[in-house]
Design a protein around this motif. Sequence first.
Motif, PDB file in Angstrom:
ATOM      1  N   MET A  91       1.010  -1.190   0.015  1.00  8.55           N
ATOM      2  CA  MET A  91       0.058   0.250  -0.124  1.00  8.55           C
ATOM      3  C   MET A  91       0.916   1.240   0.019  1.00  8.55           C
ATOM      4  N   SER A  92       0.534   2.105  -0.782  1.00  7.25           N
ATOM      5  CA  SER A  92       1.396   3.344  -0.981  1.00  7.25           C
ATOM      6  C   SER A  92       1.175   4.256   0.163  1.00  7.25           C
ATOM      7  N   THR A  93       1.990   5.300   0.337  1.00  6.20           N
ATOM      8  CA  THR A  93       2.050   6.212   1.487  1.00  6.20           C
ATOM      9  C   THR A  93       0.450   7.107   0.936  1.00  6.20           C
ATOM     10  N   PHE A  94       0.371   7.299   0.082  1.00  4.41           N
ATOM     11  CA  PHE A  94      -1.109   8.117  -0.400  1.00  4.41           C
ATOM     12  C   PHE A  94      -2.109   7.262   0.164  1.00  4.41           C
ATOM     13  N   GLU A  95      -2.083   6.132  -0.235  1.00  9.53           N
ATOM     14  CA  GLU A  95      -3.369   5.003   0.223  1.00  9.53           C
ATOM     15  C   GLU A  95      -3.256   5.067   1.769  1.00  9.53           C
ATOM     16  N   ARG A  96      -2.185   5.005   2.434  1.00  8.52           N
ATOM     17  CA  ARG A  96      -2.121   4.616   3.886  1.00  8.52           C
ATOM     18  C   ARG A  96      -2.795   5.947   4.637  1.00  8.52           C
ATOM     19  N   TYR A  97      -2.660   6.982   4.232  1.00  7.68           N
ATOM     20  CA  TYR A  97      -3.348   8.065   4.624  1.00  7.68           C
ATOM     21  C   TYR A  97      -4.752   8.510   4.112  1.00  7.68           C
TER      22      TYR A  97
ATOM     23  N   ALA B 178       2.229  -6.073 -18.439  1.00  7.11           N
ATOM     24  CA  ALA B 178       1.679  -4.812 -18.948  1.00  7.11           C
ATOM     25  C   ALA B 178       0.362  -4.277 -18.251  1.00  7.11           C
ATOM     26  N   LEU B 179      -0.614  -5.446 -17.747  1.00  8.02           N
ATOM     27  CA  LEU B 179      -1.516  -5.114 -16.935  1.00  8.02           C
ATOM     28  C   LEU B 179      -1.457  -4.655 -15.553  1.00  8.02           C
ATOM     29  N   ASP B 180      -0.174  -5.146 -15.054  1.00  6.63           N
ATOM     30  CA  ASP B 180       0.322  -4.719 -13.782  1.00  6.63           C
ATOM     31  C   ASP B 180       0.898  -2.842 -13.851  1.00  6.63           C
ATOM     32  N   GLY B 181       1.300  -2.731 -14.903  1.00  5.83           N
ATOM     33  CA  GLY B 181       1.950  -1.359 -15.110  1.00  5.83           C
ATOM     34  C   GLY B 181       0.773  -0.535 -15.291  1.00  5.83           C
ATOM     35  N   LEU B 182      -0.397  -1.044 -16.214  1.00  2.00           N
ATOM     36  CA  LEU B 182      -1.600  -0.204 -16.273  1.00  2.00           C
ATOM     37  C   LEU B 182      -2.245   0.229 -14.937  1.00  2.00           C
ATOM     38  N   LEU B 183      -2.380  -0.938 -14.236  1.00  2.73           N
ATOM     39  CA  LEU B 183      -3.170  -0.761 -12.776  1.00  2.73           C
ATOM     40  C   LEU B 183      -2.190   0.142 -11.960  1.00  2.73           C
ATOM     41  N   TRP B 184      -0.846   0.205 -11.920  1.00  2.00           N
ATOM     42  CA  TRP B 184      -0.128   0.940 -10.996  1.00  2.00           C
ATOM     43  C   TRP B 184      -0.339   2.458 -11.496  1.00  2.00           C
TER      44      TRP B 184
ATOM     45  N   LEU C 158      -3.157   3.610 -13.005  1.00  2.00           N
ATOM     46  CA  LEU C 158      -4.636   3.865 -12.864  1.00  2.00           C
ATOM     47  C   LEU C 158      -4.995   4.123 -11.198  1.00  2.00           C
ATOM     48  N   GLN C 159      -4.413   3.363 -10.350  1.00  3.85           N
ATOM     49  CA  GLN C 159      -4.731   3.440  -9.179  1.00  3.85           C
ATOM     50  C   GLN C 159      -4.732   4.888  -8.310  1.00  3.85           C
ATOM     51  N   PRO C 160      -3.593   5.762  -8.865  1.00  2.00           N
ATOM     52  CA  PRO C 160      -3.887   7.246  -8.220  1.00  2.00           C
ATOM     53  C   PRO C 160      -4.971   7.850  -8.695  1.00  2.00           C
ATOM     54  N   LEU C 161      -5.368   7.797 -10.087  1.00  2.07           N
ATOM     55  CA  LEU C 161      -6.512   8.403 -10.760  1.00  2.07           C
ATOM     56  C   LEU C 161      -7.553   7.990 -10.089  1.00  2.07           C
ATOM     57  N   SER C 162      -7.743   6.733  -9.958  1.00  5.37           N
ATOM     58  CA  SER C 162      -8.978   6.086  -9.098  1.00  5.37           C
ATOM     59  C   SER C 162      -9.318   6.913  -7.759  1.00  5.37           C
ATOM     60  N   LEU C 163      -8.270   6.998  -7.118  1.00  5.79           N
ATOM     61  CA  LEU C 163      -8.248   7.642  -5.742  1.00  5.79           C
ATOM     62  C   LEU C 163      -8.411   9.163  -5.971  1.00  5.79           C
ATOM     63  N   LEU C 164      -7.813   9.763  -6.865  1.00  7.21           N
ATOM     64  CA  LEU C 164      -8.022  11.175  -7.244  1.00  7.21           C
ATOM     65  C   LEU C 164      -9.370  11.608  -7.443  1.00  7.21           C
ATOM     66  N   ALA C 165     -10.140  10.555  -8.371  1.00 10.43           N
ATOM     67  CA  ALA C 165     -11.349  10.708  -8.668  1.00 10.43           C
ATOM     68  C   ALA C 165     -12.291  10.756  -7.408  1.00 10.43           C
ATOM     69  N   LEU C 166     -11.873   9.718  -6.483  1.00 10.16           N
ATOM     70  CA  LEU C 166     -12.955   9.434  -5.443  1.00 10.16           C
ATOM     71  C   LEU C 166     -12.787  10.819  -4.552  1.00 10.16           C
TER      72      LEU C 166
END
Length: 354
Positions: free
Chosen positions: A1-7, A209-215, A217-225
């Motif tokens: 879990m990234s620092t961003f997700e942790r907080y 390639a999928l793991d790279g895409l998800l990596w 996309l994940q910040p984009l998903s949280l920023l959208a949230l």
Amino acid sequence: MSTFERYLTAWVGFCIVAGIALGHFFPAVFQSIGAAEIAKVNLPVAVLIWLMIVPMLVKIDFSALSKVKEHWRGIGVTLFINWAVKPFSMALLGWIFIGGLFRPYLPADQINSYIAGLILLAAAPCTAMVFVWSNLSRGEPHFTLSQVALNDIIMVFAFAPLVGLLLGLSAITVPWGTLVLSVALYIVVPVILAQVVRRRVLSVGGQQALDGLLWHLQPLSLLALLATLTLLFGFQGQQILAQPLIIAMLAVPILIQVYFNSGLAYLLNRAAGEAHCVAGPSALIGASNFFELAVAAAISLFGFHSGAALATVVGVLIEVPVMLSVVKIVSASRGWYESGQAVRKRGLAAPVGE
């Protein structure tokens, strides 16, 4: 879990405060954003919800449904809680607290709308954040994936009829066209789009390639949230500041249903002899809500400034901290869980010190 997700809890709190403040000082801006809609669907919110949901759905491999039989006890318990207990228990709690005990302290013209919002909140199990909750509780990843995939398929067909049934029992007129449109926009289309993207990426570049895409996309998903939270609390900011007691009263049935359903799922898994790594995410999936869909449906059905929208936003307000507390309870009680007779009989207790 990234620092961003942790907080994430801190970021959620910041966006809630920022949204309320911005809505209070710049109401005209949020009114303009709220007016950007087609067929009662707000376009800015719809885009943000898509950005929030699709990256999570890209993670889901629906072929994982073939693994359902490996965890049929946990699957059965979670399905029972999600579809036979939680929506009805929330409706009951809404009638008891909002329609009964708290009625004298609430606006009379919003009572049914508040109850509708609570029902929308409980009618769809969470499909996104449960991956985070499962990881924090050391959940079995194949079970979580299988359960989410199965819930998504069921939700496509069951969400609208279930909500319609419960709203009908609450004596609320059901706008079926808008409800079905919400299901199509926020479940069917994102699921199809996400799976098309997933298969395309896998066929071209494989898992790496999928793991790279998800990596990416994940910040984009949280920023959208976070952006969605800011908008939603901006829309409701004046109501929240003017009526904080209403927020507290709406939070009561939500808190009760989260702890009731997570506790019931946890106990049923223990009685069934399921492994703790399955019981943990089962309890978390059983209690958490697909608040993105609930908020979108409430806005589409009843409008931005409705009691229903406010009730779903209260669900967002308490979702993260409450689910983190459930994770802590599940993790701390592992020894007690694995001392259960059915669990020990099946030899599923973890080795000492693990």
